[in-house]
Design an enzyme around this catalytic site. Structure first.
Site, PDB file in Angstrom:
ATOM      1  N   ASN A  40     -32.585  13.761  58.905  1.00  0.00           N
ATOM      2  CA  ASN A  40     -31.215  13.925  58.442  1.00  0.00           C
ATOM      3  C   ASN A  40     -31.240  13.990  56.915  1.00  0.00           C
ATOM      4  O   ASN A  40     -31.921  13.209  56.256  1.00  0.00           O
ATOM      5  CB  ASN A  40     -30.331  12.766  58.913  1.00  0.00           C
ATOM      6  CG  ASN A  40     -28.864  13.059  58.706  1.00  0.00           C
ATOM      7  OD1 ASN A  40     -28.399  13.204  57.583  1.00  0.00           O
ATOM      8  ND2 ASN A  40     -28.128  13.140  59.800  1.00  0.00           N
ATOM      9  N   ALA A  41     -30.494  14.906  56.350  1.00  0.00           N
ATOM     10  CA  ALA A  41     -30.518  15.147  54.903  1.00  0.00           C
ATOM     11  C   ALA A  41     -29.597  14.217  54.113  1.00  0.00           C
ATOM     12  O   ALA A  41     -29.598  14.262  52.880  1.00  0.00           O
ATOM     13  CB  ALA A  41     -30.143  16.603  54.621  1.00  0.00           C
TER      14      ALA A  41
END
Length: 169
Positions: A40-41
């Site tokens: 997840n960024a």
């Protein structure tokens, strides 16, 4: 099926902006941490913008966001979903978080940022009609989810700079 439940918000007293996701994914629910999936960024972006780098312990990242006046929560309190994809949420099972109480506790919030389309759609459909808050502005940003891999991290980070501009410009 058994419903899944989100967890409490990250909510500093001085919150000026609220970042809303839809519902935590499996990795986040297991870890009881926002955006815990390693691809997840969210935390890499928060690291670039505010120094809340993913290498730091979770509680340190949370404290950095709080110091910046950033609240983080999810639109949904609970729902039925198999897996982590927003597309798999059973619309008939949704229960929305109590935003009226949340915004009463945080009168300095003026901007809501949606982490992706599902968060925005759910908020506008299920929460916003009950709220009488005409002073809020809203921005949808690209999802930080690993399922939204079509956009490169560099481009997501540029889009998410909106938060910095809202807070400091």
């Amino acid at each position: 099926m058994t419903p899944i439940y989100s967890f409490p918000p990250i909510e500093p007293e001085n919150a000026r902006i609220l970042i809303l996701g839809s519902m935590p994914g499996v990795a986040s629910l297991e870890a009881q941490q926002y955006y815990a999936h390693p691809r997840n960024a969210f935390w890499p972006i928060m690291g670039e913008l505010f120094g809340a780098h993913p290498e730091l312990p979770y509680h340190n990242r949370v404290e950095i966001l709080k110091a910046e006046g950033i609240a983080v929560w999810d639109v949904l309190e609970s729902c039925v979903r198999v897996g982590s994809l927003d597309a798999d949420i059973d619309e008939g099972s949704l229960k929305v978080n109590d935003f009226e109480s949340f915004f009463r506790r945080h009168p300095d919030i003026r901007h809501v940022v949606f982490n992706g389309a599902k968060a925005e759609q759910s908020f506008r459909r299920y929460a916003l009609p009950e709220l009488r808050l005409d002073y809020l502005s809203y921005t949808r940003l690209p999802s930080t989810s690993p399922a939204h891999a079509a956009m490169k991290l560099e481009n997501k980070c540029k889009a998410w700079q909106t938060i910095y501009h809202v807070l400091y410009l």
